[in-house]
Design an enzyme around this catalytic site. Structure first.
Site, short mmCIF file in Angstrom:
data_model
loop_
_atom_site.label_atom_id
_atom_site.label_comp_id
_atom_site.label_asym_id
_atom_site.label_seq_id
_atom_site.Cartn_x
_atom_site.Cartn_y
_atom_site.Cartn_z
N SER A 90 -2.03 -2.30 -4.86
CA SER A 90 -2.34 -1.34 -3.80
C SER A 90 -3.74 -1.61 -3.24
CB SER A 90 -2.30 0.08 -4.37
OG SER A 90 -2.98 0.97 -3.53
N GLN A 130 -0.17 -4.87 -1.17
CA GLN A 130 0.31 -3.73 -0.38
C GLN A 130 -0.86 -3.08 0.35
OE1 GLN A 130 -0.31 -0.15 -1.71
NE2 GLN A 130 0.17 0.44 0.38
N LEU A 131 -0.68 -2.91 1.66
CA LEU A 131 -1.77 -2.37 2.48
C LEU A 131 -1.42 -1.02 3.07
CD1 LEU A 131 -4.59 -3.21 3.69
CD2 LEU A 131 -3.33 -3.90 5.75
N TYR A 132 -2.38 -0.09 2.97
CA TYR A 132 -2.37 1.11 3.81
C TYR A 132 -3.19 0.74 5.03
CZ TYR A 132 -0.74 4.29 0.10
OH TYR A 132 -0.02 4.95 -0.86
N THR A 179 3.04 -0.17 3.66
CA THR A 179 3.68 1.09 3.28
C THR A 179 3.70 2.00 4.50
OG1 THR A 179 3.05 0.91 0.97
CG2 THR A 179 3.48 3.12 1.78
N LYS A 204 7.69 -0.98 3.01
CA LYS A 204 7.92 -0.03 1.91
C LYS A 204 7.94 1.40 2.43
CE LYS A 204 5.94 1.33 -2.58
NZ LYS A 204 5.37 2.66 -2.41
N SER A 258 12.21 3.51 -0.54
CA SER A 258 11.27 4.29 -1.34
C SER A 258 10.94 5.58 -0.61
CB SER A 258 9.97 3.49 -1.57
OG SER A 258 9.01 4.27 -2.25
N HIS A 264 8.16 7.07 -1.91
CA HIS A 264 6.81 7.17 -2.48
C HIS A 264 6.84 7.99 -3.78
CE1 HIS A 264 2.82 6.03 -0.64
NE2 HIS A 264 2.40 6.60 -1.76
N GLY A 304 11.85 7.11 -9.51
CA GLY A 304 12.48 7.71 -10.68
C GLY A 304 12.99 6.73 -11.72
N ARG A 319 5.55 5.52 -11.82
CA ARG A 319 4.98 6.35 -12.90
C ARG A 319 5.13 5.70 -14.26
NH1 ARG A 319 7.09 9.74 -9.17
NH2 ARG A 319 5.77 11.42 -8.35
#
Ligand SMILES: Cc1cc2nc3c(=O)[nH]c(=O)nc-3n(C[C@H](O)[C@H](O)[C@H](O)COP(=O)(O)O)c2cc1C
Length: 361
Positions: free
Chosen positions: A112, A133-135, A161, A216, A238, A240, A273, A295
């Site tokens: 991230s 992965q880029l915001y 994302t 994503k 996804s 998120h 999940g 998670r």
């Protein structure tokens, strides 16, 4: 093999329990929480719990291959570490520690852009198969700078994302008055993210035709089709982890419509999940190529750092292998949706319904 933790953690349930013991309330709620009522979080689990197996027998499963490929590279399982911002609040060393665990076990890491110690230091920490992965928090030149740095440091694909057009309300954090230490950095330039459109996807593919692009946060057949039309290599289903739009569908429930829309013209990955080996096998049987672990990665790192992550992945691998054998297949290529059937969930799904035994609450 991971000798020191092999006896401490015999099950993934114990990894979860250790993480819960180790994390203070703020980082714990940050890791497990979702948006508003957490309905999407619960639906992620429910969608998986509502799939059952149709096992085939007497098919010689004495040799099982549970390895896979990831963008053409061999990996030990069809999973990757999903991008997690702020991992440094979960485990010392943040993304670098995660990279060491991923490299030792042999699965890819998606890093991230909002995780310490950052792109260069994480790449230097271990020789992983890695994706960035880029915001998007800046203009085209700002994005191009990240692309350049990612390529220079061995990232084999780039991910945008796109389910973060607005920053959600994570009520566990708000109720606990937990303010992320990196909040200022996280919201800086958020207007650029809100302003994204398919125009930027086109620009990216025109400018970087040979760099695989992953989008994503796809949750509909319509957007999956647009990904394909824009030449996107990976459609990443996804929501998120239920941390953005509340009241979405569970990812495993969205997967079939996306696969149908994509028609094999792009790879389809999924997260949301996924906690157990059976969950992974369900996604692959539906037609996904790779499963992202969000998670579960955080829990494993909180439980035992890089060795904890390796141990969790060993346990996941064992579960996957048992599941494949009991389904009567020796590799993922033999899995089909015919190995699955719709069923009712047997317990009320919650974030941790994958860890239901005593002490696992
Ligand atoms: C603590 C935490 C931080 C996350 N940070 C990011 C991030 O920086 N970028 C991103 O694309 N997704 C992020 N996600 C979403 C994950 O990549 C993934 O989509 C999600 O966690 C999958 O669901 P799961 O946690 O149920 O496995 C984050 C998720 C968690 C739990």
């Amino acid at each position: 093999m991971n000798a020191p933790l092999q006896e401490e953690f015999l099950t993934l349930q114990e990894i979860y329990q250790a993480a819960r013991r180790n994390l203070p309330p703020g980082p714990w709620s940050y890791l497990i929480g979702g948006a508003e009522t957490e309905t999407t979080v619960l639906r992620n689990r429910r969608a998986l719990d509502e799939i059952s197996f149709r096992p085939r027998v007497l098919r010689d499963v004495s040799k099982i291959d549970s390895s896979a490929t990831f963008l053409g590279q061999p990996v030990r399982l069809p999973v990757m570490l999903a991008p997690i911002g702020g991992l440094e609040s979960i485990v010392e060393g943040g993304a670098a520690t995660a990279a060491r665990g991923a490299a030792q076990f042999g699965v890819p890491q998606m890093l991230s852009s909002v995780c310490q110690p950052g792109l260069e230091a994480t790449a230097a920490a271990a020789k992983t198969v890695r994706v960035f992965q880029l915001y998007v928090r800046g203009d085209d030149a700002w994005v191009d700078d990240f692309v350049q740095r990612a390529r220079d440091h061995g990232f084999c694909a780039f991910c945008l994302t796109v389910d973060v057009a607005a920053y959600s309300r994570r009520e566990r954090d708000l109720l606990g008055r937990f303010v992320k230490p990196w909040r200022a950095r996280a919201i800086e330039g958020a207007a650029f993210q809100a302003g994204l459109s398919w125009h930027q996807v086109k620009r990216f593919k025109d400018k970087y035709p040979d760099l695989p692009l992953i989008i994503k946060g796809i949750a509909t057949a319509e957007d999956a089709e647009l990904c394909v039309q824009h030449g996107v290599e990976v459609v990443y289903v996804s929501n998120h982890g239920g941390r953005q739009l509340d009241h979405g569908l569970g990812s495993a429930a969205v997967l079939p419509e996306v696969l149908q829309a994509v028609k094999g013209k792009a790879e389809v990955w999924v997260d949301g999940g996924f906690m157990r080996g059976t969950d992974v096998v369900k996604a692959i049987a539906l037609g996904a190529k790779t499963v992202g672990l969000g998670r579960l990665t955080g829990l494993a790192l909180a439980a035992g750092g890089a060795p904890g992550l390796v141990r969790a992945l060993e346990l996941l691998e064992e579960e996957v292998r048992i599941c494949l054998g009991l389904l009567g297949v020796t590799s993922y290529a033999e899995l089909t949706p015919r190995h699955l059937a719709a069923a009712q969930a047997v317990r009320q799904p919650d974030t941790f319904s994958a860890f239901p035994l005593p002490g696992g609450e």
